[in-house]
Design a protein around this motif. Structure first.
Motif, short mmCIF file in Angstrom:
data_model
loop_
_atom_site.label_atom_id
_atom_site.label_comp_id
_atom_site.label_asym_id
_atom_site.label_seq_id
_atom_site.Cartn_x
_atom_site.Cartn_y
_atom_site.Cartn_z
N SER A 43 0.84 -1.20 0.00
CA SER A 43 0.00 0.00 0.00
C SER A 43 0.88 1.24 0.00
O SER A 43 2.05 1.20 0.39
CB SER A 43 -0.93 0.01 1.22
OG SER A 43 -0.17 0.10 2.41
N LEU A 44 0.29 2.32 -0.45
CA LEU A 44 0.96 3.60 -0.50
C LEU A 44 0.05 4.63 0.13
O LEU A 44 -1.16 4.65 -0.15
CB LEU A 44 1.26 3.98 -1.96
CG LEU A 44 1.98 5.31 -2.14
CD1 LEU A 44 3.15 5.14 -3.09
CD2 LEU A 44 1.05 6.37 -2.66
N TYR A 63 5.12 4.00 2.04
CA TYR A 63 4.72 2.79 1.31
C TYR A 63 5.20 1.56 2.07
O TYR A 63 6.18 1.60 2.81
CB TYR A 63 5.28 2.78 -0.11
CG TYR A 63 6.76 3.07 -0.20
CD1 TYR A 63 7.68 2.04 -0.15
CD2 TYR A 63 7.22 4.37 -0.31
CE1 TYR A 63 9.04 2.31 -0.21
CE2 TYR A 63 8.57 4.64 -0.38
CZ TYR A 63 9.47 3.61 -0.33
OH TYR A 63 10.82 3.87 -0.37
N GLY A 75 8.55 -1.23 -4.98
CA GLY A 75 8.79 0.02 -4.25
C GLY A 75 9.09 1.17 -5.19
O GLY A 75 8.52 2.25 -5.06
N MET A 78 5.92 2.03 -7.07
CA MET A 78 4.93 2.65 -6.18
C MET A 78 5.29 4.10 -5.90
O MET A 78 4.42 4.98 -5.95
CB MET A 78 4.84 1.87 -4.87
CG MET A 78 4.17 0.53 -5.01
SD MET A 78 4.41 -0.57 -3.58
CE MET A 78 3.57 0.32 -2.29
N GLY A 82 3.27 7.43 -6.72
CA GLY A 82 2.98 8.34 -5.61
C GLY A 82 3.39 9.77 -5.92
O GLY A 82 2.68 10.72 -5.61
N SER A 105 14.59 0.71 1.08
CA SER A 105 13.77 1.92 0.94
C SER A 105 14.64 3.12 0.60
O SER A 105 14.26 3.96 -0.23
CB SER A 105 12.98 2.17 2.23
OG SER A 105 12.00 3.15 2.01
#
Length: 135
Positions: A43-44, A63, A75, A78, A82, A105
């Motif tokens: 999810s973001l 995220y 990632g 996403m 985003g 990340s």
């Protein structure tokens, strides 16, 4: 029961976007579910603006990817989406944070143009803070 749970979740997500009935210290946000076919992979969260708390740690975009789907490029994809969503609501400088030891990340953020600013400690955990120029 599942339909009632889904209706409640949908209502909560609509309230989040409008900034209604939020927990203390949280501002309006939009949550996106990331799917691969029918499989949920993460999810973001796109926070519409920063308050004092989010400016320290949390930032505009957060995220999460389920462990079995990490290291597959989700990632990076996403965060790219985003940033596009953030641009649509006129966020020109995007703050993103991650825990200091979350190397994956950190690489995702840097790969999407994140420029390291500093690190801050919260509840014994060091967080790295990055800004992305989103013009």
């Amino acid at each position: 029961k599942k339909m009632k749970d889904l209706e409640a979740l949908n209502k909560k997500m609509k309230e989040n976007r409008k900034g209604v009935n939020l927990a203390k210290g949280i501002g309006p946000l939009t949550v996106y579910w990331v799917m691969s076919g029918k499989k949920f992979v993460g999810s973001l969260k796109l926070r519409h603006y920063l308050n004092a708390n989010l400016l320290q740690h949390g930032g505009h975009i957060g995220y999460v990817i389920i462990p079995s789907e990490r290291r597959k490029g989700y990632g990076t994809a996403m965060l790219k989406v985003g940033l596009q969503k953030a641009k649509k609501i006129k966020i020109k400088k995007v703050l993103i944070t991650c825990e200091e030891n979350n190397i994956g990340s950190k690489k995702v953020i840097e790969g999407n143009g994140g420029k390291y600013e500093n690190k801050m400690k919260e509840n014994g955990v060091w967080f790295l803070r990055f800004w992305i120029d989103n013009k």
